[in-house]
Scaffold this motif. Structure first.
Motif, mmCIF file in Angstrom:
data_model
loop_
_atom_site.group_PDB
_atom_site.id
_atom_site.type_symbol
_atom_site.label_atom_id
_atom_site.label_comp_id
_atom_site.label_asym_id
_atom_site.label_seq_id
_atom_site.Cartn_x
_atom_site.Cartn_y
_atom_site.Cartn_z
ATOM 1 N N HIS A 111 -30.236 -38.760 55.552
ATOM 2 C CA HIS A 111 -29.633 -39.970 56.135
ATOM 3 C C HIS A 111 -30.724 -41.095 56.158
ATOM 4 O O HIS A 111 -30.753 -42.139 55.692
ATOM 5 C CB HIS A 111 -28.829 -39.877 57.348
ATOM 6 C CG HIS A 111 -27.527 -39.207 57.253
ATOM 7 N ND1 HIS A 111 -26.359 -39.465 56.642
ATOM 8 C CD2 HIS A 111 -27.503 -37.947 57.750
ATOM 9 C CE1 HIS A 111 -25.665 -38.503 56.757
ATOM 10 N NE2 HIS A 111 -26.138 -37.620 57.401
ATOM 11 N N SER A 160 -15.017 -42.211 55.747
ATOM 12 C CA SER A 160 -16.196 -42.477 56.732
ATOM 13 C C SER A 160 -15.748 -43.482 57.517
ATOM 14 O O SER A 160 -15.586 -44.876 56.884
ATOM 15 C CB SER A 160 -17.642 -42.665 55.915
ATOM 16 O OG SER A 160 -18.404 -43.251 56.734
ATOM 17 N N ASP A 202 -18.226 -44.940 59.410
ATOM 18 C CA ASP A 202 -19.494 -45.583 59.469
ATOM 19 C C ASP A 202 -19.430 -46.589 58.233
ATOM 20 O O ASP A 202 -20.081 -47.711 58.510
ATOM 21 C CB ASP A 202 -20.343 -44.674 59.374
ATOM 22 C CG ASP A 202 -20.757 -43.739 60.612
ATOM 23 O OD1 ASP A 202 -19.943 -44.007 61.488
ATOM 24 O OD2 ASP A 202 -21.419 -42.773 60.479
ATOM 25 N N ARG A 236 -16.444 -45.876 51.578
ATOM 26 C CA ARG A 236 -17.277 -44.677 51.226
ATOM 27 C C ARG A 236 -16.812 -43.283 52.135
ATOM 28 O O ARG A 236 -15.952 -43.375 53.008
ATOM 29 C CB ARG A 236 -18.669 -44.584 51.984
ATOM 30 C CG ARG A 236 -19.321 -45.626 50.915
ATOM 31 C CD ARG A 236 -21.037 -45.743 51.432
ATOM 32 N NE ARG A 236 -21.744 -46.874 50.617
ATOM 33 C CZ ARG A 236 -22.349 -46.667 49.665
ATOM 34 N NH1 ARG A 236 -22.250 -45.324 48.874
ATOM 35 N NH2 ARG A 236 -22.791 -47.839 49.164
ATOM 36 N N ASP A 238 -17.254 -39.280 53.866
ATOM 37 C CA ASP A 238 -18.171 -38.407 54.533
ATOM 38 C C ASP A 238 -18.798 -37.288 53.300
ATOM 39 O O ASP A 238 -18.120 -36.628 52.988
ATOM 40 C CB ASP A 238 -17.274 -37.470 55.421
ATOM 41 C CG ASP A 238 -18.089 -36.391 56.239
ATOM 42 O OD1 ASP A 238 -19.327 -36.059 55.990
ATOM 43 O OD2 ASP A 238 -17.504 -36.152 57.330
ATOM 44 N N ILE A 291 -21.182 -40.223 61.398
ATOM 45 C CA ILE A 291 -21.414 -39.420 60.169
ATOM 46 C C ILE A 291 -23.007 -39.866 59.859
ATOM 47 O O ILE A 291 -23.559 -38.637 59.496
ATOM 48 C CB ILE A 291 -20.731 -39.947 59.019
ATOM 49 C CG1 ILE A 291 -19.108 -39.275 59.173
ATOM 50 C CG2 ILE A 291 -21.189 -39.245 57.783
ATOM 51 C CD1 ILE A 291 -18.117 -40.013 58.236
ATOM 52 N N SER A 292 -23.561 -41.084 60.045
ATOM 53 C CA SER A 292 -25.009 -41.178 59.618
ATOM 54 C C SER A 292 -25.641 -40.884 61.090
ATOM 55 O O SER A 292 -25.259 -41.470 62.013
ATOM 56 C CB SER A 292 -25.142 -42.393 58.962
ATOM 57 O OG SER A 292 -26.560 -42.737 58.934
#
Length: 310
Positions: free
Chosen positions: A56, A113, A115, A119, A121, A209-210
């Motif tokens: 990441h 996602s 985050d 987008r 995961d 996730i990040s």
């Protein structure tokens, strides 16, 4: 760090040498190992990110730019896993063979996602059934590059698929032995959502996730309360993420009279040392499954599926 435009200028200036095998550069260890398994002796594969490296946050180095420029093929994950490299890789694709191997996955099997809006995961290697689709993608691009060797590539891919099938069988049985009340997986960041969806575990990440997301004091406090009220006794650290937040949880729970132990170290975004069983994708999934099962009260052999775990 060189900007992507500088990278492309260097790409155009370099002349790739002749190779006896197809030279492949992969961003992550999971992709590199899969390409080696499928390509066999027909390919030489270099991974940019080694053990313990967080994809990441990873940014391309000068040597990475040279390696990708010289390679016959560059394989990267996509789905915004290599967030800091994405601009560079997209520009490189204008002049080189650069393939995001997870971008071809059907959208209906991907998880969203929180985050990043619009987008997904990216941690799809945590579900062996989904990773099988990535194996097929890598088989396809290697076959296209080496059409005369399609039979060998297909045979290698079939061998790997048989190993994946065995891994799925082992994982299903071992994880089913964990008491339902104990099927809570609390880790440093949200890398295990595909694992949880596949095997019926509640997955809780301190960070999102990040790993670039931050966990504040409020989040730590909420999770300490969760550990205490739900009597969760084990949490897990990750090989590519600092254990600082996990330690804070354990200390916070202890301050409230609740003992929490580290159930083990899991491989999330990176693999183990090169040349070891845990340095393969099969090995890290076997390790994770076995570690989780044994820590949460299930039944799994110490050596894992093949007795190869250290």
């Amino acid at each position: 760090m060189l900007r992507a435009t500088t990278a492309l200028a260097l790409t155009l200036a370099l002349t790739a040498p002749a190779h006896a095998e197809l030279s492949v550069v992969a961003t992550t260890g999971m992709i590199a190992d899969t390409a080696r398994q499928v390509g066999g002796d027909l390919v030489t594969v270099q991974a940019l990110m080694g053990p313990g490296v967080d994809p990441h946050a990873y940014r391309q180095t000068r040597s990475d730019i040279v390696a990708t420029a010289r390679a016959d093929m560059v394989l990267w994950h996509g789905l915004y896993l290599e967030a800091q490299m994405e601009e560079f890789l997209l520009e490189l694709a204008n002049t080189n063979t650069v393939i995001p191997v997870a971008d071809a996955l059907p959208r209906d099997i991907l998880l969203g996602s929180a985050d990043y809006a619009d987008r997904f995961d990216p941690h799809v290697w945590m579900d062996p059934a989904i990773w099988s689709d990535v194996v097929q993608t890598i088989e396809g691009v290697l076959t296209e590059a080496l059409p005369d060797d399609s039979a060998s590539i297909a045979a290698n891919a079939a061998t790997l698929q048989a190993e994946i099938d065995a891994l799925i069988t082992y994982s299903d049985a071992a994880l089913a032995s964990v008491p339902e009340s104990a099927r809570v997986l609390l880790t440093a960041h949200d890398a295990f959502n595909y694992f949880g969806a596949a095997y019926g575990f509640e997955v809780i990440g301190i960070q999102g996730i990040s790993t670039e997301s931050e966990a504040g004091l409020q989040r730590i406090g909420e999770l300490v309360n969760l550990l205490v009220t739900r009597d969760i006794g084990a949490v897990f650290v990750e090989s590519s993420v600092s254990d600082r937040n996990i330690r804070a949880l354990i200390e916070g729970a202890a301050a409230r009279g609740h003992e929490v132990v580290i159930g083990g170290e899991l491989f999330s975004d990176a693999m183990g040392e090169d040349g070891t069983y845990e340095g393969t994708w099969i090995g890290i999934i076997d390790h994770n499954v076995t570690t989780i099962v044994r820590a949460l009260g299930g039944d799994a052999p110490e050596g894992g599926m093949q007795g190869l775990l250290q």
